[in-house]
Structure formats: C-alpha cells, structure tokens
Design a protein around this motif. Structure first.
Motif, mmCIF file in Angstrom:
data_model
loop_
_atom_site.group_PDB
_atom_site.id
_atom_site.type_symbol
_atom_site.label_atom_id
_atom_site.label_comp_id
_atom_site.label_asym_id
_atom_site.label_seq_id
_atom_site.Cartn_x
_atom_site.Cartn_y
_atom_site.Cartn_z
ATOM 1 N N MET A 1 0.839 -1.201 0.000
ATOM 2 C CA MET A 1 0.000 0.000 0.000
ATOM 3 C C MET A 1 0.875 1.252 0.000
ATOM 4 S SD MET A 1 -3.026 1.105 2.691
ATOM 5 C CE MET A 1 -4.244 0.000 1.983
ATOM 6 N N SER A 2 0.434 2.270 -0.722
ATOM 7 C CA SER A 2 1.171 3.531 -0.778
ATOM 8 C C SER A 2 1.309 4.147 0.605
ATOM 9 C CB SER A 2 0.454 4.515 -1.699
ATOM 10 O OG SER A 2 0.985 5.804 -1.553
ATOM 11 N N LYS A 3 2.442 4.797 0.852
ATOM 12 C CA LYS A 3 2.669 5.443 2.142
ATOM 13 C C LYS A 3 1.719 6.606 2.388
ATOM 14 C CE LYS A 3 7.520 4.233 2.833
ATOM 15 N NZ LYS A 3 8.886 4.754 3.095
ATOM 16 N N THR A 4 1.047 7.081 1.336
ATOM 17 C CA THR A 4 0.150 8.219 1.495
ATOM 18 C C THR A 4 -1.311 7.812 1.657
ATOM 19 O OG1 THR A 4 0.089 8.451 -0.922
ATOM 20 C CG2 THR A 4 1.646 9.842 0.285
ATOM 21 N N ARG A 5 -1.564 6.540 1.804
ATOM 22 C CA ARG A 5 -2.930 6.087 2.042
ATOM 23 C C ARG A 5 -3.255 6.129 3.532
ATOM 24 N NH1 ARG A 5 -5.544 4.285 -2.305
ATOM 25 N NH2 ARG A 5 -4.298 3.702 -4.127
ATOM 26 N N ILE A 6 -4.539 6.345 3.829
ATOM 27 C CA ILE A 6 -4.970 6.493 5.219
ATOM 28 C C ILE A 6 -5.068 5.117 5.876
ATOM 29 C CG2 ILE A 6 -6.819 7.297 6.741
ATOM 30 C CD1 ILE A 6 -7.519 9.341 4.514
ATOM 31 N N LYS A 7 -4.324 4.949 6.961
ATOM 32 C CA LYS A 7 -4.313 3.688 7.705
ATOM 33 C C LYS A 7 -5.241 3.739 8.912
ATOM 34 C CE LYS A 7 -0.786 2.839 10.334
ATOM 35 N NZ LYS A 7 0.580 2.494 10.828
ATOM 36 N N GLU A 8 -5.291 4.874 9.575
ATOM 37 C CA GLU A 8 -6.120 5.032 10.766
ATOM 38 C C GLU A 8 -6.854 6.362 10.693
ATOM 39 O OE1 GLU A 8 -3.893 4.766 14.373
ATOM 40 O OE2 GLU A 8 -2.640 3.110 13.649
ATOM 41 N N LEU A 9 -8.030 6.405 11.270
ATOM 42 C CA LEU A 9 -8.788 7.650 11.390
ATOM 43 C C LEU A 9 -9.598 7.588 12.675
ATOM 44 C CD1 LEU A 9 -9.897 10.363 10.350
ATOM 45 C CD2 LEU A 9 -11.593 9.069 9.033
ATOM 46 N N ASN A 10 -9.355 8.535 13.562
ATOM 47 C CA ASN A 10 -10.059 8.583 14.838
ATOM 48 C C ASN A 10 -10.661 9.965 15.048
ATOM 49 O OD1 ASN A 10 -9.308 5.871 16.003
ATOM 50 N ND2 ASN A 10 -7.277 6.705 15.629
ATOM 51 N N PHE A 11 -11.698 10.017 15.878
ATOM 52 C CA PHE A 11 -12.374 11.274 16.168
ATOM 53 C C PHE A 11 -12.377 11.527 17.667
ATOM 54 C CE2 PHE A 11 -14.366 9.583 12.280
ATOM 55 C CZ PHE A 11 -14.047 10.617 11.406
ATOM 56 N N PHE A 12 -12.344 12.818 18.016
ATOM 57 C CA PHE A 12 -12.239 13.234 19.406
ATOM 58 C C PHE A 12 -13.151 14.435 19.647
ATOM 59 C CE2 PHE A 12 -8.283 11.521 17.870
ATOM 60 C CZ PHE A 12 -7.829 10.684 18.880
ATOM 61 N N THR A 13 -13.496 14.652 20.897
ATOM 62 C CA THR A 13 -14.126 15.901 21.312
ATOM 63 C C THR A 13 -13.108 16.724 22.079
ATOM 64 O OG1 THR A 13 -14.934 14.958 23.393
ATOM 65 C CG2 THR A 13 -16.405 14.863 21.479
ATOM 66 N N ALA A 14 -13.299 18.031 22.087
ATOM 67 C CA ALA A 14 -12.454 18.945 22.846
ATOM 68 C C ALA A 14 -13.305 20.126 23.267
ATOM 69 C CB ALA A 14 -11.259 19.415 22.019
ATOM 70 N N GLU A 15 -12.935 20.752 24.363
ATOM 71 C CA GLU A 15 -13.656 21.931 24.840
ATOM 72 C C GLU A 15 -12.683 23.062 25.070
ATOM 73 O OE1 GLU A 15 -16.128 23.046 28.820
ATOM 74 O OE2 GLU A 15 -17.022 21.487 27.547
ATOM 75 N N VAL A 40 -3.842 8.848 10.355
ATOM 76 C CA VAL A 40 -2.443 8.439 10.217
ATOM 77 C C VAL A 40 -2.307 7.719 8.888
ATOM 78 C CG1 VAL A 40 -0.511 7.176 11.225
ATOM 79 C CG2 VAL A 40 -2.269 8.148 12.725
ATOM 80 N N THR A 41 -1.324 8.123 8.095
ATOM 81 C CA THR A 41 -1.093 7.462 6.816
ATOM 82 C C THR A 41 -0.191 6.242 6.999
ATOM 83 O OG1 THR A 41 0.906 8.710 6.250
ATOM 84 C CG2 THR A 41 -1.227 9.709 5.677
ATOM 85 N N GLU A 42 -0.084 5.430 5.959
ATOM 86 C CA GLU A 42 0.814 4.276 5.992
ATOM 87 C C GLU A 42 2.258 4.706 6.221
ATOM 88 O OE1 GLU A 42 0.309 1.086 5.995
ATOM 89 O OE2 GLU A 42 -1.865 1.094 5.708
ATOM 90 N N GLY A 43 2.579 5.918 5.822
ATOM 91 C CA GLY A 43 3.926 6.441 6.040
ATOM 92 C C GLY A 43 4.136 7.026 7.415
#
Length: 361
Positions: A1-15, A40-43
C-alpha cells in the motif's frame, strides 16, 4: 500500500479553556466544544482537522462521522478531489449537505494536513502563496454580555493590535438596546477602529432597515446576516435602501446563494464556511466564483484554516478571530498589528494537545 494512504482515522471531542455560556440573536450556547479528526497514513504522517460543534446534535454528527470514516480508510491523501467525489456519490440518497457535509469537511481538512506534510510544505505553499499575511478582526460581542464584558472584550482586542471588531445585534429588548451597545463599542474603541455588526439571521426586513439606518451614524463597516439566508429579495431591498455593506455566506453548503445574491447586486462580502462547504476545495471554488462577481472573501470563524487559504487568493478582505482553540493547540495563529500570519510549517502548522482530546468510541 502507498505510504500516502490512510491507515487510521479517529475522532475526538475537545472543549475550549475559555468556554462559557454565550448567546446571539438566535441561539443560546452553553459551551464551546469541537470535534477533531486525526488520521495516520501508511507512512506514519498524522493529519488533523477540527470543526466547531457547540452542543448541537451530538448523536447525529457522530453518526455522520462514522459514515465518513468508512469511506476515508485506504484513501490516498494526495487525491483530495477524489475523496470529495466519493463522498458526493455515497451521500446522494440522503443528501450531500447538512451533517454529512460537515463530517466530510473535517476529514478533508485532516487529509490536506497530511497531504502537505508528505510534501514537506505548508498548505498555502502547496496551493500557491500570494501573500504572507491577511487582515484580521476581533469577533464576539455576544448579546449575553453585560456592558462591562462587552467593553472589556473590544478594548482587549484593540490593546492586542486589532483595528476592527464585531458585535452581535438583534437583542430581545429591541433596537434601542442594539444601538446602546453599538454606541458603547464606538466610545470604547475610538474613531479609528472599524466596527461591524452581526444579526445571525435574527431580524426581519423592517427592523434590519431601521437598525442599518441608525447604525450608519457610528461608521459601521458592514452588516452580517441581517436576514434569513434564503431571503434573497430581502437582501436586495435592504442593500438598495440602506446603502450599507452586507455580508453573508456562513450558512451555505453550496454556491446557490452566492449566485443569487450576486445577480441581484445584494451582497458586498462573501463569507464561506470551510466546514459547510465540505473542505478546502469547496472553499476555493466559492472564492473563485466570488472573484468573478468582484466580491471580496471574508470567511467565517476558522482562522487557523482561513488565514492560510486567504494567503492563496488575491482578494481576501480579512479573517475572523476568536481565541477559543488557542489554549488547546500547540501553535496558535500569530496575530500582530491587525494581521494574521500563517505559519510556514508543514500542513496547517498546528495540532491539538493530546490532553485536550477525548476519543469518540
């Protein structure tokens, strides 16, 4: 997989550390909260984006984020237009505006952050920089403020080098209260600081006309969202009769209102909201259309993104400044002498502090 592909995606709240109850002409807001996307990308490159959520529809927006999550994983961050087209296709059935557009937008911003970092450039350098700074104004002036709180906020902006401030109008007590607050601000900041007013769509045409006429005596620079954003005829009449500059656009998910108001000569300043327009591409497309109609761009709220993007276009009127995220990011936007100076660091040039984030499971 290309180093520029998305490996992880998470969501957060902040105040925001500055969070306190506030109110405008149409909403009571109990806290200043955000949703943050971190990929986070593969790279191993991290990209972030955020949206201003307040307290509205928390279950619905989280559901929309979950839908976008599945579309984003495995996508190449260099193909930002492709990500938008993929979302448009998948969201067509329920409509690709509203909460789904917001969710797509926050991920789009994180993708651009990672894309620029992979290129070791700032986002503005990647797009094409034409200036190093852009005018900025201090925003707030909430209707929930006491006179002392209002005075303290606007004089605080002036002491920090701002040469323009904005306050809310549309007070429940009526136009007399609005004029009292406008007069207070003019007295507090002096004759050389520009003042703008924002009704958040809270007025009808007769009251907007009356307020515009009276406010002109205090040198109001422009009047934001005096009427409901779909009242194109009302904007045209208000513009023709009052002669005051009108600004709007923050409620728009597409370019219909911009075309309608431009054709009626009913608008002076276009205010794109980068989240409602789905991200960087939507913002830039709207700025290009505004330029065709000689309408300067004055974006809504997101100074960390808007200052950078305004430095890539020739006709930016300015950006809006709140301090709400400054205490929970690692590198707040530099503001000096009435101008914002985007960083030259890769990506957007800032990240949220881990201690401020609460992950959405």
């Amino acid at each position: 997989m290309s180093k520029t592909r998305i490996k992880e995606l998470n969501f957060f709240t902040a105040e925001s550390t500055l969070s306190q109850p506030i109110a405008d002409a149409t909403h009571q807001i109990p806290a200043i909260t955000f949703l943050v996307a971190r990929l986070v990308t593969e790279g191993g490159v991290v990209g972030e984006g955020y949206l201003l959520a307040f307290h509205f529809n928390p279950s619905a927006i989280r559901g929309a984020l979950a839908d976008v999550h599945g579309l984003a994983l495995g996508h190449d961050v260099n193909d930002t237009r492709g990500f938008d087209r993929h979302c448009d296709k998948e969201f067509e059935y329920f409509g690709d505006v509203g909460l789904l557009r917001w969710a797509r937008g926050v991920v789009n911003l994180s993708i651009w952050d990672a894309k620029a970092k992979h290129a070791d450039k700032s986002v503005r350098a990647l797009i094409g920089n034409v200036r190093d700074s852009v005018p900025v104004y201090g925003s707030g002036g909430w209707l929930s403020y006491s006179n002392d709180e209002l005075r303290a906020e606007v004089t605080g902006y002036v002491k920090r080098g701002f040469d323009a401030v904005k306050l809310k109008v549309g007070a429940r007590e009526g136009i007399e209260r609005d004029m009292e607050r406008i007069a207070l601000v003019r007295e507090a900041v002096g004759p050389n600081v520009r003042i703008m007013i924002d009704a958040n769509q809270g007025l009808d045409l007769p009251r907007a006309l009356q307020l515009a006429e009276q406010a002109k005596a205090f040198g109001i620079d422009w009047f934001e969202e005096p009427l409901p954003h779909t009242d194109f005829a009302g904007y045209a009449e208000l513009k023709a009769k009052s002669g005051i500059k009108l600004a709007m656009g923050e409620r728009e998910y597409d370019l219909v209102a911009l075309r309608e108001l431009a054709s009626r000569r009913a608008l002076d300043l276009w205010q794109p909201d980068i989240l409602r327009l789905g991200g960087v591409e939507g913002w830039l497309d709207s700025a290009a259309l505004a330029r065709e109609h000689d309408l300067p761009v004055l974006p809504h709220y997101y100074k960390e993104y808007d200052a950078a993007l305004c430095c890539t276009i020739p006709d930016a009127y300015g950006v809006e400044s709140f301090d709400w995220v400054d205490g929970i990011i690692d590198r707040p936007l530099r503001i000096e002498n009435g101008h914002a100076y985007p960083t030259n660091a890769p990506g957007w040039g800032f990240a949220f502090k881990d201690a401020a984030l609460r992950e959405i499971r």
